[in-house]
Write a protein that holds these residues in place. Structure first.
Motif, PDB file in Angstrom:
ATOM      1  N   MET A  76      -5.550   4.365  30.782  1.00 43.18           N
ATOM      2  CA  MET A  76      -6.076   3.766  28.452  1.00 43.18           C
ATOM      3  C   MET A  76      -4.609   3.183  28.615  1.00 43.18           C
ATOM      4  O   MET A  76      -5.009   1.838  27.206  1.00 43.18           O
ATOM      5  N   GLN A  87     -19.531  -5.662  37.277  1.00 46.41           N
ATOM      6  CA  GLN A  87     -18.726  -4.213  37.148  1.00 46.41           C
ATOM      7  C   GLN A  87     -19.266  -3.354  35.371  1.00 46.41           C
ATOM      8  O   GLN A  87     -18.473  -3.002  35.710  1.00 46.41           O
ATOM      9  N   PHE A  89     -21.911  -2.393  33.246  1.00 50.20           N
ATOM     10  CA  PHE A  89     -23.016  -1.368  33.118  1.00 50.20           C
ATOM     11  C   PHE A  89     -24.267  -1.647  33.215  1.00 50.20           C
ATOM     12  O   PHE A  89     -24.058  -2.477  31.051  1.00 50.20           O
ATOM     13  N   PRO A  90     -24.558  -2.047  33.711  1.00 46.55           N
ATOM     14  CA  PRO A  90     -26.402  -2.555  33.628  1.00 46.55           C
ATOM     15  C   PRO A  90     -27.562  -1.496  32.364  1.00 46.55           C
ATOM     16  O   PRO A  90     -28.173  -2.158  31.743  1.00 46.55           O
ATOM     17  N   TRP A  91     -27.284  -0.556  32.480  1.00 46.58           N
ATOM     18  CA  TRP A  91     -28.036   0.253  31.520  1.00 46.58           C
ATOM     19  C   TRP A  91     -27.484   0.197  30.520  1.00 46.58           C
ATOM     20  O   TRP A  91     -27.967   0.941  29.172  1.00 46.58           O
ATOM     21  N   ARG A  92     -26.556  -0.095  29.969  1.00 47.23           N
ATOM     22  CA  ARG A  92     -26.073  -0.289  28.147  1.00 47.23           C
ATOM     23  C   ARG A  92     -25.773  -1.758  28.165  1.00 47.23           C
ATOM     24  O   ARG A  92     -25.012  -2.709  29.112  1.00 47.23           O
ATOM     25  N   ASN A  97     -21.376  -1.746  26.508  1.00 52.42           N
ATOM     26  CA  ASN A  97     -20.202  -1.503  27.254  1.00 52.42           C
ATOM     27  C   ASN A  97     -18.628  -1.750  26.675  1.00 52.42           C
ATOM     28  O   ASN A  97     -18.086  -0.645  27.256  1.00 52.42           O
ATOM     29  N   PHE A 100     -17.763   1.828  24.763  1.00 51.88           N
ATOM     30  CA  PHE A 100     -16.988   3.093  26.138  1.00 51.88           C
ATOM     31  C   PHE A 100     -16.708   3.559  26.202  1.00 51.88           C
ATOM     32  O   PHE A 100     -16.124   4.279  26.175  1.00 51.88           O
ATOM     33  N   GLY A 101     -15.194   2.706  26.546  1.00 51.06           N
ATOM     34  CA  GLY A 101     -13.859   2.799  26.512  1.00 51.06           C
ATOM     35  C   GLY A 101     -13.727   3.929  24.751  1.00 51.06           C
ATOM     36  O   GLY A 101     -12.744   4.719  25.349  1.00 51.06           O
ATOM     37  N   GLU A 103     -15.522   5.530  23.099  1.00 56.20           N
ATOM     38  CA  GLU A 103     -16.242   6.819  23.133  1.00 56.20           C
ATOM     39  C   GLU A 103     -15.232   7.576  24.398  1.00 56.20           C
ATOM     40  O   GLU A 103     -15.746   8.892  23.907  1.00 56.20           O
ATOM     41  N   MET A 104     -14.679   7.121  25.191  1.00 59.21           N
ATOM     42  CA  MET A 104     -14.071   7.750  26.074  1.00 59.21           C
ATOM     43  C   MET A 104     -12.876   8.936  25.076  1.00 59.21           C
ATOM     44  O   MET A 104     -12.156  10.012  25.540  1.00 59.21           O
ATOM     45  N   ARG A 148     -13.901  -5.475  26.172  1.00 55.55           N
ATOM     46  CA  ARG A 148     -14.633  -4.092  27.295  1.00 55.55           C
ATOM     47  C   ARG A 148     -13.429  -3.662  27.227  1.00 55.55           C
ATOM     48  O   ARG A 148     -12.839  -3.050  27.121  1.00 55.55           O
ATOM     49  N   TYR A 152     -10.159  -0.913  23.774  1.00 50.51           N
ATOM     50  CA  TYR A 152      -9.488   0.755  23.370  1.00 50.51           C
ATOM     51  C   TYR A 152      -7.953   0.139  22.963  1.00 50.51           C
ATOM     52  O   TYR A 152      -7.475   1.242  23.575  1.00 50.51           O
TER      53      TYR A 152
END
Ligand SMILES: Nc1ncnc2c1ncn2[C@@H]1O[C@H](COP(=O)(O)OP(=O)(O)OP(=O)(O)O)[C@@H](O)[C@H]1O
Ligand SMILES: [Mg+2]
Lengths: 257, 263
Positions: A76, A87, A89-92, A97, A100-101, A103-104, A148, A152
């Motif tokens: 990271m 690259q 994520f189509p579902w977000r 998107n 995401f980082g 969240e991780m 994106r 992070y």
């Protein structure tokens, strides 16, 4: 924001058809907050080198240190932007998107959304936070990808021809936007391109690579004040010099875009 | 066009198709070429349908059949999705199960009914297992293909952003494979629905839509048989349009991972 040392990095691809040289004995240093462009003809190992720095590929020899620490895999401390629009994520949504980082990393929901909104504002997409990627244009998708990768807060940003698939006008806008983003965030950036004008516009220093095997042919410092004017004489001089290293006829005009 | 307008139009189109089919049937039934006992008029079928719905018997049969389908379908999902994912992720699992799956898949579920009857007797257990057998393979195969077709760039991007195996699985692989998983559920439900009626004809006692059809044959009650077929078709249609169509609209269509029908 971290310096990078690349020492004698070599990688050979093992393919069914035999060994294909990727990069050979590549060495150079990158200062903290420096913007480096890597240029070279197709197949000279630009993507290979970037993938090694990103930690997706392990070199057969040599080593890479980021802020003094050897690279052993992806991490990271680096954000990556790819050429492919797919690259995201189509579902977000755009916001999803970008979070995401975070969240991780375990950042709380409210905080990560605040940070993500701020990043989307930086790439001028504050109005599109709730849009899904398939409703965004290619240029907008790449801007989400940049947001994106920055969200992070990695020290290093790695980009492999992120704007190559865009039309020339959008590409100009994106280059200006990236220059602004870099001025604000001061990340260490490694940016792969085979577009000479783009390299001169963005870079502090340009690394020229040559193929078979992929090696560093030259390093050129771009000492132009920012923001740069692609139509100024100095800019065109730089471009000409760079084209010379690439083996082009220096008088042949590559269109400035 | 608005989404609601589109849906209303597609409903109207479906109604036109069904009305045309019904008209053709009615013409045949009234043509006098066939015995009314074999080809009853629509009015008779509809009267029987309403009567059996009103006295609750058709509803009770449907509930039995639905129970068996949902049980078997649920088992198929519980086995098919995880196994499909494991096969796609681990070569050893794939090497072990693929020959087995390839050998079992072509066996029609109907051909297993007599054997299952001997093993498990007559009733729910046998029909549920037949449904499970029929529904598992489409679920498994589609999941397997779906996971293998997850764009590697998503995995790379997620890896860069610090995703561990758990997040990779739930937040990338499952949504990434969702178009295939939903297709798998659709096909799997269809297979389950087909299998249950067949299995009930032989292996169910007293309850279930398949049993109704088989039992009605004894008494030449074609109106009951046709009424049961209408119910079977109706329930299948509702699931296809409302349940699976709804899941699709809420997920992969909304995400642009599959395109909606042209036009
Ligand atoms: N996965 C791979 N397997 C085998 N050989 C590869 C692989 N990826 C790259 N190569 C080879 O390694 C060399 C360097 O490739 P690389 O993709 O790094 O070039 P590049 O400079 O990024 O080119 P381009 O400008 O076209 O993107 C090429 O000769 C290429 O054929
Ligand atoms: Mg490349």
């Amino acid at each position: 924001m971290l310096p990078i040392e690349i020492r004698d990095v070599t990688l050979v691809y093992d393919t069914p058809g035999g060994k294909v040289p990727g990069v050979k004995n590549v060495s150079f240093n990158i200062g903290a907050s420096e913007f480096i462009c890597i240029v070279g003809p197709s197949g000279c190992g630009k993507s290979t080198l970037l993938n090694i720095i990103a930690g997706f590929l392990t070199p057969a020899a040599g080593e890479i240190r980021i802020g003094g620490k050897p690279v052993t895999g992806h991490g990271m401390d680096r954000g990556v932007v790819f050429q492919d629009f797919a690259q995201l994520f189509p579902w977000r949504t755009a916001l999803g998107n970008v979070t995401f980082g975070l969240e991780m990393k375990g950042v709380a929901k409210a905080e990560r959304e605040t940070i993500a909104r701020e990043q989307l504002r930086l790439v001028k997409l504050e109005k599109f936070t709730a849009s899904y990627p398939h409703h965004l244009s290619g240029g907008m998708q790449q801007r989400v990808a940049i947001a994106r990768a920055l969200a992070y807060n990695p020290a290093v940003l790695l980009m492999d021809e992120p704007f190559a698939a865009l039309d020339a006008l959008t590409r100009d806008d994106m280059q200006r936007l990236l220059a602004d983003v870099w001025r604000e965030t001061r990340k260490t950036v490694i940016y792969v391109t085979h577009n000479v004008a783009e390299a001169v516009y963005l870079a502090d220093r340009v690394i020229v690579m040559s193929p078979h095997p992929g090696t560093v042919k030259a390093e050129i410092k771009i000492d132009l004040p920012r923001p740069r004017d692609p139509l100024s004489v100095e800019f065109l001089e730089c471009q000409k010099e760079l084209l010379g290293y690439l083996g082009h006829n220096a008088n042949a005009n590559e269109p400035v875009n | 066009m608005t989404e609601n307008g589109q849906r209303a139009r597609s409903l109207i189109r479906a109604a036109i198709t069904l009305a045309a089919a019904a008209a053709v049937y009615e013409l045949l039934a009234r043509s006098g070429y066939f015995a009314p006992a074999l080809l009853p008029k629509l009015s008779v079928v509809v009267t029987t349908l309403i009567a059996t719905l009103a006295d609750g018997s058709m509803i009770q049969h449907s509930v039995y059949t639905l129970y068996r389908v949902m049980f078997g379908f649920g088992l198929a999902i519980a086995v098919g999705i995880p196994l499909g994912i494991l096969m796609a992720r681990f070569t050893a699992v794939e090497n072990f199960f693929l020959p087995l799956v390839s050998a079992l898949m072509p066996i029609p579920s109907f051909a297993l009914v007599p054997l299952f009857m001997l093993w498990f007797g007559i009733g729910n257990l046998t029909t549920i297992l037949i449904v499970f057998y029929a529904a598992t393979f489409p679920m498994l195969f589609n999941t397997w293909s779906g996971v293998r077709s997850v764009n590697p760039i998503w995995l790379r991007a997620a890896g860069c952003m610090g995703a561990d195996e758990h997040s990779l699985f739930w937040k990338v692989i499952i949504p990434g494979a969702s178009p295939f998983i939903i297709t798998g559920m659709r096909q799997s439900f269809l297979r389950a629905w087909i299998a249950v009626v067949g299995a009930e004809m032989i292996a169910a006692s007293d309850w279930g839509l398949g049993w109704v059809i088989f039992d009605a044959k004894e008494f030449l009650n074609t109106d009951i048989m046709l009424a049961a077929l209408v119910v079977i078709g109706g329930i299948g249609y509702l699931f296809e349009r409302l349940v699976f169509g709804g899941i699709e609209r809420a997920t992969v269509l909304r995400w642009g991972m599959v395109r909606s029908a042209k036009g």
